[in-house]
Design an enzyme around this catalytic site. Structure first.
Site, short mmCIF file in Angstrom:
data_model
loop_
_atom_site.label_atom_id
_atom_site.label_comp_id
_atom_site.label_asym_id
_atom_site.label_seq_id
_atom_site.Cartn_x
_atom_site.Cartn_y
_atom_site.Cartn_z
CG ASP A 1 -1.67 1.16 1.53
OD1 ASP A 1 -2.38 1.58 0.61
OD2 ASP A 1 -1.60 1.71 2.65
CG ASP B 1 -1.77 7.53 0.91
OD1 ASP B 1 -0.80 8.20 0.57
OD2 ASP B 1 -2.84 7.50 0.29
P1 B16 Z 1 -7.18 10.21 -2.90
P2 B16 Z 1 -3.76 4.06 0.29
C1 B16 Z 1 -5.74 5.84 0.39
O1 B16 Z 1 -4.45 5.50 0.03
C2 B16 Z 1 -5.75 6.59 1.71
O2 B16 Z 1 -5.38 5.72 2.76
C3 B16 Z 1 -7.14 7.10 1.99
O3 B16 Z 1 -7.12 7.85 3.19
C4 B16 Z 1 -7.60 7.98 0.83
O4 B16 Z 1 -8.93 8.43 1.03
C5 B16 Z 1 -7.55 7.17 -0.47
O5 B16 Z 1 -6.22 6.70 -0.65
C6 B16 Z 1 -7.95 7.99 -1.66
O6 B16 Z 1 -6.99 9.00 -1.86
O7 B16 Z 1 -8.18 11.15 -2.34
O8 B16 Z 1 -5.78 10.80 -3.00
O9 B16 Z 1 -7.61 9.61 -4.22
O10 B16 Z 1 -3.66 3.93 1.76
O11 B16 Z 1 -4.66 3.04 -0.38
O12 B16 Z 1 -2.42 4.21 -0.39
MG MG Z 2 -2.80 3.09 3.49
#
Ligand code: B16
Ligand code: MG
Length: 219
Positions: free
Chosen positions: A8, A10
């Site tokens: 993953d 984030d």
């Molecule tokens: P965006 P990951 C996720 O990333 C985040 O954990 C989550 O908090 C966020 O809402 C989602 O991506 C969408 O992100 O708004 O930038 O499209 O943890 O899957 O890397």
């Molecule tokens: Mg994440």
């Protein structure tokens, strides 16, 4: 044999989870909505729109699709402003070295992020070349805990069997997605927040590659 490690983004490779939190916090404060770190845990790994819906449900609020789109656009604007100053200090300690080490052992690596900003983060930190396959929010029709994201990673690695894949995740939704895909799920972060993970680490040094090799789990 574990042939493929899927990461993953984030909260696992980079601390952008903090910036997602700050983006939602700014929106919630401006709108007078209740929002805190505890609720924020539920947003980890889930799509931008689903994240907004979780916050609205928590506050007992309903809006039209158009209004919801405007809210998510605003949050994304705040998030992207924070990304402008992202740098090596935002990397999860030891994560990049770990990815390099596993690649040196012929383990395949993929990145699976729900974020539509993932490519921008990878390029800003110049780490995109570390992953053979990249799946982002732009590729998905279903958000975690649906297994689509990790199934697509395995497909893009050339059709790797789920039992050969290890997923590294900071989100409960991501652990559920990995398990639903039939993959081994390693939680990164607080064990109390990730009760369903097969194993939870806070430091990549806890993954003993030598033992995995000695026991024939990796080459
Ligand atoms: P965006 P990951 C996720 O990333 C985040 O954990 C989550 O908090 C966020 O809402 C989602 O991506 C969408 O992100 O708004 O930038 O499209 O943890 O899957 O890397
Ligand atoms: Mg994440």
């Amino acid at each position: 044999m574990l042939t493929s490690f899927i990461f993953d983004l984030d909260g696992v490779i980079v601390f952008t989870d903090r910036y997602h939190y700050l983006g939602w916090k700014q929106l919630a404060d401006e709108e007078g909505w209740r929002f805190d770190e505890t609720l924020n845990h539920q947003l980890r790994g889930v799509s931008r729109m689903r994240s907004l819906e979780i916050i609205l449900e928590h506050n007992g609020l309903r809006f039209s699709e158009e209004e919801k789109k405007a809210f998510t656009d605003r949050k994304n604007g705040y998030y992207q402003s924070l990304l402008d100053s992202i740098g090596p200090d935002d990397l999860y300690p030891g994560a990049i070295d770990f990815v390099k080490q596993v690649r040196a052992r012929d383990v395949r690596t993929a990145l699976g992020s729900s974020s539509r900003n993932a490519q921008r983060v990878l390029e800003a930190l110049q780490i995109d070349a570390l992953f053979e396959a990249v799946v982002t929010g732009h590729d998905l029709t279903r958000t975690k805990p649906d297994p689509q994201i990790f199934q697509l990673c395995a497909e893009r690695l050339g059709g790797v069997a789920p039992a050969e894949c290890v997923v590294f995740e900071d989100a409960e939704s991501g652990i559920a997605a990995a398990l639903a895909a039939g993959m081994h799920a390693v939680g990164v972060g607080d064990a109390e927040q990730l009760p369903n993970a097969d194993q939870v680490i806070t430091d990549y040094a806890e993954i003993d590659l030598d033992t995995l090799i000695a026991t024939g789990r990796i080459r």
